[in-house]
Design a protein around this motif. Structure first.
Motif, short mmCIF file in Angstrom:
data_model
loop_
_atom_site.label_atom_id
_atom_site.label_comp_id
_atom_site.label_asym_id
_atom_site.label_seq_id
_atom_site.Cartn_x
_atom_site.Cartn_y
_atom_site.Cartn_z
N LEU A 146 -0.35 4.11 0.83
CA LEU A 146 -1.08 5.34 1.54
C LEU A 146 -0.24 5.93 2.82
O LEU A 146 0.53 5.16 3.41
CB LEU A 146 -2.27 4.55 2.23
CG LEU A 146 -3.57 4.31 1.65
CD1 LEU A 146 -4.57 3.49 2.28
CD2 LEU A 146 -4.06 5.41 0.98
N ARG A 151 -8.50 -3.22 4.64
CA ARG A 151 -8.11 -3.98 3.12
C ARG A 151 -9.54 -3.81 2.38
O ARG A 151 -9.12 -3.57 1.16
CB ARG A 151 -7.70 -5.23 3.38
CG ARG A 151 -6.34 -5.59 4.41
CD ARG A 151 -5.29 -4.82 3.59
NE ARG A 151 -4.76 -5.70 2.37
CZ ARG A 151 -4.64 -5.13 1.06
NH1 ARG A 151 -4.90 -3.94 1.11
NH2 ARG A 151 -4.51 -6.05 0.19
N SER A 201 0.89 -1.20 0.16
CA SER A 201 -0.04 -0.06 0.04
C SER A 201 0.85 1.32 0.19
O SER A 201 1.78 1.44 0.75
CB SER A 201 -0.74 0.08 1.15
OG SER A 201 -1.66 1.25 1.40
N ARG A 222 -8.43 6.88 8.63
CA ARG A 222 -9.48 5.75 8.21
C ARG A 222 -9.69 4.95 9.63
O ARG A 222 -11.05 4.65 9.76
CB ARG A 222 -8.86 5.02 7.09
CG ARG A 222 -8.91 5.56 5.72
CD ARG A 222 -8.52 4.75 4.64
NE ARG A 222 -8.68 5.35 3.37
CZ ARG A 222 -8.29 4.72 2.04
NH1 ARG A 222 -7.86 3.42 2.30
NH2 ARG A 222 -8.17 5.38 1.11
N SER A 237 -9.62 -0.64 0.96
CA SER A 237 -8.69 -0.25 -0.22
C SER A 237 -8.90 -0.76 -1.62
O SER A 237 -8.40 -0.60 -2.67
CB SER A 237 -7.09 -0.76 0.07
OG SER A 237 -7.17 -2.32 0.31
#
Length: 232
Positions: free
Chosen positions: A22, A82, A20, A30, A85
């Motif tokens: 991010l 997850r 990821s 989040r 995402s």
């Protein structure tokens, strides 16, 4: 039980290890929104529907007291992150974790009884061939279980415009469970075959590797101390 700083630290490491990109602050935002929504959207007192939180274990504690989280709650947050995402909205991820909490908690307890050491020593696997330092890195990244037969999969219906979500039941030695919690290759293939036949898009999150990874990372975190330290 684990404090919020431990939860944030571990989830950031776990999510970033799964390729990821991010930033840490986005992941933390989040997490905060998921936890806040879980509290705020519970059924009102006296409702026919019982209060089932996705991540919290009880109602809010009084002011001045730490909110702590179980190892299961950390895994549930990981699953939600997850799913998000992959494009699932926050509310849908939350409702899915609420709906299947009982079954997922039972699966978490079952995974806690698995002989993890034996999984680390399966001949021919990367983790078995690694030295001590390499094994530590693989555990931290969640790259442990290679064989599908030792994996566990959580499948979620991904059609946001569908009216309902059909879940069947698997009768196992440890009791019935929804068939979207699949143990091994055969159960996963059966679920995906049925979803394919019904033209149902499905998101799949593997659980055994993150279960091992999160427990490993949690064992290496320290709770933050409340307030200022003396002399500062």
């Amino acid at each position: 039980m684990f404090k919020r700083n431990q939860v944030n630290e571990v989830l950031i490491k776990a999510i970033r290890s799964s390729y990821s990109g991010l930033p840490d602050d986005i992941i933390m935002t989040r997490i905060k929104r998921l936890l806040d929504l879980d509290r705020k959207s519970k059924p009102p007192s006296g409702s026919v529907t019982p209060s089932v939180f996705a991540f919290h274990d009880s109602d809010a504690v009084g002011s001045g007291r730490d909110v702590t989280f179980s190892a299961y709650s950390v895994l549930a947050l990981f699953i939600a992150l997850r799913l998000m995402s992959c494009g699932l909205p926050q509310g849908k991820a939350l409702s899915s974790l609420r709906r299947f909490r009982e079954a997922l908690e039972r699966e978490h307890r079952r995974m806690s009884e698995v002989d993890i050491a034996s999984l680390l020593d399966i001949e021919g696997t990367v983790v078995a061939a690694a030295n001590a330092v390499g094994r530590e890195k693989l555990l931290a990244k969640g790259n442990v279980v290679e064989g599908l037969e030792n994996m566990v999969f959580f499948c979620i219906h991904a059609d946001l415009e569908a009216v309902g979500d059909v879940t069947r039941t698997i009768a196992g030695k440890d009791g019935p469970r929804p068939d979207n919690i699949c143990r091994g290759k055969k159960e996963l293939e059966r679920r995906l075959k049925l979803d394919g036949y019904s033209n149902s898009p499905t998101l799949v999150v593997e659980l055994m590797n993150p279960f091992i990874q999160l427990n490993h990372l949690l064992s290496n975190t320290q709770p933050a101390r409340r307030g200022r330290r003396r002399g500062t």
